[in-house]
Write a protein that holds these residues in place. Structure first.
Motif: not given
Ligand code: GLV
Ligand code: MN
Ligand code: MN
Ligand code: MN
Length: 418
Positions: A131, A365, A390
């Protein structure tokens, strides 16, 4: 029908799953690293496959490398219900992004089975391949392929080591033509609804004291790869006035990207994430720079306007440095609204349970973006401590995860009947 308390997720069981999966990571990297196509990712997915089996699912992998666990429903001809998320991470990421949606769905399955709840429809629990956005500037490989949005041109993109995406698939044991052919492969009867549980990855729910976020829409993403072409010269002798410094032009572009993000009217952000300068010698004026950037917003108009403004500004500024700028834009995904009916189902369940919620857009996303092409989708968010994600500090309290899984489980049951 089981009483409400029987549908409470089992804290120890979920905690054990989260802890065990977190042990599978690249030892040499900081934080939690399981990037797509890597060995730790392969091991983690073997673990997920085994966990799916022990939760009572029939497991298979599709042509695109998605792991799909099926809980058969009463009516094999009914369009299926789908849930899931991902277990890959960014480099030096956290333990919860994606993982909560996969392990939370497994807990939902266990709760249904223990309580004798048999759904009408098949429930597909999916661990989507890759992902996180990668070196190919492409997120959501598995869900994109399922939705028929992965193209031959994508397979020809190369990473920073010059390797084609198609060859990365092959190295991971997947046949690129099967990847392209995976669309529609996963069910004969189509999909009824898709629901994804995920950490918020931002600060809003914690700040407002909301236990649950009901996602309204997922931001669109425009990506930019810019090449700045200047001229290599002696750094000690070339006068400042005649230089064609590609890195100076790129630095101006970085600030222009940031300024555009700061000026966004609604939720809008802009990020430069990488600069590669050549030749990279201390005594040579940089001749070439490749820059990687992105912009996101749920406001489609702003995204288009910002792209136009930025393109003009970056090119003009580069010209002032005597540098040529070659800009290549791509759409990683368009803005996607969550379906009103699914949002409504989540909010009624949350209200019935007496849990505080708020409507919230997603700047991150998700696989849901692509599955939304196949059926109505919705997403449930739970709080992230200090909004961090992240990064290794990414954290969500177990109690918050349990609340999310509870709402997720009951929403799946309600969607099955809708
Ligand atoms: C992935 O987590 C993104 O939002 O790019
Ligand atoms: Mn995620
Ligand atoms: Mn992520
Ligand atoms: Mn994501």
């Amino acid at each position: 029908m089981a009483g409400p308390d029987a549908l409470n997720p089992v804290a120890e069981r979920l905690k054990d799953d989260l802890t065990e999966l977190a042990t599978i990571r690249a030892p040499e990297s900081g934080g939690w690293t399981r990037t797509v196509f890597s060995e730790p990712y392969r091991s983690a997915r073997d673990w997920v496959r085994a966990r799916m089996r022990s939760a009572g699912l029939d497991v298979h992998a599709d042509g695109a490398g998605n792991l799909i666990g099926v809980l058969p429903g009463r009516d094999p001809s009914a369009p299926a219900l789908m849930t899931g998320s991902h277990t890959d991470t960014v480099e030096s990421g956290g333990r919860f992004d994606g993982v909560v949606g996969v392990l939370g769905a497994l807990e939902a399955v266990r709760l249904m089975r223990e309580n004798g709840i048999r759904l009408e429809r098949d429930l597909l629990v999916v661990d989507f391949l890759g992902e996180e956005s990668n070196d190919f500037g492409l997120s959501c490989l598995g869900s994109r392929a399922l939705a028929g949005e992965l193209t031959r041109a994508h397979l020809d993109r190369v990473d920073h080591e010059g390797v084609r995406l198609g060859d990365r698939y092959t190295g991971f044991g997947l046949d690129p033509s099967a990847v392209l052919g995976a669309a529609g492969d996963f069910t004969t009867n189509g999909l009824h609804r898709y629901l994804e549980l995920h950490i918020e990855q931002g600060p809003v729910l914690e700040e407002h004291g909301s236990a649950i976020g009901v996602v309204t829409a997922i931001a669109g993403i425009r990506r930019l790869v810019a090449d700045f072409i200047g001229r290599a010269d002696h750094a000690g002798t070339t006068p400042m006035t005649v230089r064609r410094d590609a890195l100076a032009a790129a630095a101006a572009a970085v600030l222009a990207v940031r300024q555009e993000g700061c000026g966004a009217p609604v939720h809008g952000v802009a990020t430069t994430s990488r600069l590669d300068a050549e030749p990279g010698s201390p005594n040579v004026v940089p001749a070439r720079v490749r820059m990687q950037a992105e912009m996101r917003s749920v406001d489609v108009g702003w995204l288009s306007d910002a792209q136009r403004r930025l393109a003009q500004k970056i090119t003009e500024q580069a010209g002032e440095f005597g540098v040529d700028a070659d800009l290549r834009w791509s759409v990683d995904n368009d803005r996607v609204p969550a379906h009103a009916d699914v949002q409504q189902t989540i909010t009624s369940i949350t209200d019935a349970l007496g849990i505080g919620w708020e409507a919230i857009p997603s700047g991150a996303t998700h696989d849901a973006v692509h599955i939304a092409r196949l059926c109505p989708m919705g997403m449930i968010f739970i709080p992230s401590r200090e909004g961090r994600s992240h990064c290794p500090e990414e954290w969500t309290e177990l109690d918050d995860i349990l609340t999310g899984v509870r709402v997720h489980t009951e929403t799946l049951i309600a969607l099955d009947r809708s």
